[in-house]
Structures are given as C-alpha cells and as structure tokens.
Write a protein that holds these residues in place. Sequence first.
Motif, short mmCIF file in Angstrom:
data_model
loop_
_atom_site.label_atom_id
_atom_site.label_comp_id
_atom_site.label_asym_id
_atom_site.label_seq_id
_atom_site.Cartn_x
_atom_site.Cartn_y
_atom_site.Cartn_z
N GLY A 147 37.77 33.66 38.72
CA GLY A 147 36.42 33.68 38.15
C GLY A 147 36.12 34.98 37.43
N ILE A 148 36.52 36.11 38.02
CA ILE A 148 36.31 37.41 37.38
C ILE A 148 37.10 37.49 36.08
N ALA A 149 38.36 37.06 36.13
CA ALA A 149 39.19 37.11 34.92
C ALA A 149 38.61 36.23 33.82
N LEU A 150 38.14 35.04 34.18
CA LEU A 150 37.58 34.13 33.19
C LEU A 150 36.30 34.70 32.58
N SER A 151 35.44 35.29 33.40
CA SER A 151 34.18 35.85 32.90
C SER A 151 34.43 37.02 31.94
N TYR A 152 35.39 37.86 32.28
CA TYR A 152 35.64 39.03 31.43
C TYR A 152 36.58 38.74 30.27
N PHE B 26 33.88 40.65 44.61
CA PHE B 26 32.87 40.35 43.60
C PHE B 26 32.05 41.59 43.25
N ASN B 27 31.79 42.43 44.24
CA ASN B 27 31.04 43.65 43.95
C ASN B 27 31.83 44.60 43.06
N GLN C 141 28.89 39.18 35.42
CA GLN C 141 28.82 38.98 36.87
C GLN C 141 28.17 37.65 37.24
N VAL C 142 27.30 37.13 36.35
CA VAL C 142 26.64 35.85 36.60
C VAL C 142 27.67 34.73 36.71
N GLY C 143 28.80 34.88 36.04
CA GLY C 143 29.81 33.83 36.00
C GLY C 143 30.61 33.65 37.28
N PHE C 144 30.59 34.66 38.18
CA PHE C 144 31.42 34.51 39.38
C PHE C 144 30.70 34.84 40.69
#
Length: 322
Positions: free
Chosen positions: A96-101, A160-161, A123-126
């Motif tokens: 999720g982090i990789a996809l958002s960024y 996530f943080n 950050q909203v994405g994950f």
Amino acid sequence: MGRLHKYKPPEAGTSGRYARPVNFAQLLFPDFSLILCGYLVCRFTALNRTVWEPLESLVYFFLFPVLLFHSIVKSPLDIGAASSLMAAGLALGICGIALSYSLPHWPWLGRRLDPRLHAASAQVGFRFNSFIALALADKIAGPQGLLMIAVLIGVCVPLFNVGAVWPMARRANKGFARELVRNPLIIATASGLVANLLGFTVPSWLEPTVNRIGQASLALGLMAAGAGMRLGSLTKAKQLGAMVLCVKHLGMPLLAFGLAMAFRLDTAQTTILLMFSAVPTASSCYVLAARMGYDGPYVAGLVTLSTLLGMASLPFALGILA
C-alpha cells in the motif's frame, strides 16, 4: 477461543455471524449511523469542534490504548498461528505504501501531481481508522476478531507511521522518531504483547471496569470520526484525490485478497484482513499533515470522502471478495 485457530463460518440458516453474506451492509449500518450521528451533532448543535477535539484526545490517548492492551492480554497468543496474518499484514502495508508513493511516476497522470500535496495526502492511501477497525472487528468476529485486529495494529501501525511521516519530514526537514515512540497505539500494543507472552492477565476485579472502557471507546471513537469529517478544500487537486482514494478503497482490498490467498489465511483471518484493508483512512491524517506544515484542510477533505467511501468498500471487501 483464545488462540488464532481455524474458524468455520456457520451454514446458512444458523444463528452465527456469517449466516447470510448479504447482511454485511446491515451489519455495518449501526457503526456508520454512529459516524453520521457524530457529524450531525458536531455540525448542528452546540456540541461543536471545541467539544470533540478533547474527546478525540481522550479516545486516542486513553480509551483505545486500554482496549488494545486488554484485547491482547486477555487471550493467550499463539505466535505460530498468528505469524501468517502478521506477515500478510506487513506485506499489505508495504504494498500500500509503495502504491501510494508511486503515483507521481504513473504515465501521463503522475507529472500533473503537486509534489507537496502528494507528500501530505499519500498517507490517505494506506492508513486506517482504528476507531472503525476495532468496532467492526468485534462485530464481525467477536473476541477472536479483536485479538486479530490488535495483532495487525501492532505490526502495521509502526510501518504506516514511518510511511506517513518520513516523506513529509524529508521535505520539511523534520525528524520522525519522536512521532513513533510516543504513539499511544504502538505503546499499548507493544506492552500488551510483552504482557501476554509473560503470562500477565488483568485481575478479575478490574475486568468489568476495563470492559466498560473498551465499550465506551468504540462508540465514542466512531462518533468522533463523524465529527471530524470536512469537505472543504477539495476543489483543488481533484485528480490526486481520486487517485489516492482509488488506492485506498480499491487497490488495498484487492491486494488483501491476493495476499490472503498467497499466505493461505483461514476464513476468520481472511475476513479480518479484508476488513482491515477496506476501512476508511485514519482521521489523524489531517492532524499529521497540519502539524508537519502541509495543507491540512485538503487532507481533511480526503479523510471525509474516505469515510463515506468506506460504506461501499467494506461491503465490497466483506461481501464480494470474502
């Protein structure tokens, strides 16, 4: 019930929680009605933001940590049985982090994104709303569900943080270590896991008080999520907002479905992971963006839309993918 064991949903026509998959929307309605109540009370009565901001702090810094700690220590934790769920949760978070960024690198669309707005809103994405996640886990799978969501929170909140704070800190030249070590959910989860492994249990005379604190945290947390909804500042960067919300409410559930299959999760674990992936984003996204010097109102608008979209993504994840 204490261990993360194989869970078989009851057959149709029985009185169990999973008897009718089409009832997931009905199952979610009470929680979303509390969110709506919080929104209406905050907007149309004297109980405005000046009342809800301290209440959010009470829930976040005291009530929820107590609920998390108690959820973990009251049942023996089988690390072996939980390892697949923990690995799937970590993999989901990383993806999720990789996809958002990765959004600025998408062909045609990525070049049009504002770098600062993307750093604040990715950050909203994950991230996930722990208020809603804890309430739904209890409703969907009972004490076992609370134990599983506590495990996911324990492994995913630090990740996530880091994913949320590091890009903004890098652009704003601020550190993020203090944000992590002071997070009350991380503290409660880590101390709960240590206490569980050491065999600590809450004394029986204290159980009723702790249980009532947990019940209060779920209701107040959901209403606080509704009271924090805002739709201002969404007229700008509509493309970025649509892409981030698509990652959160479509990409994350699909990733969770694939990871549940890859890690061979059982029925209960799969359901909790799907629910975890589809809940609205964290209301604290706005607080973090504003505190780091970014466009807080824009992020607050995305959080509000994410809360509304959760009414579609949760039935999609739990009713279709599950």
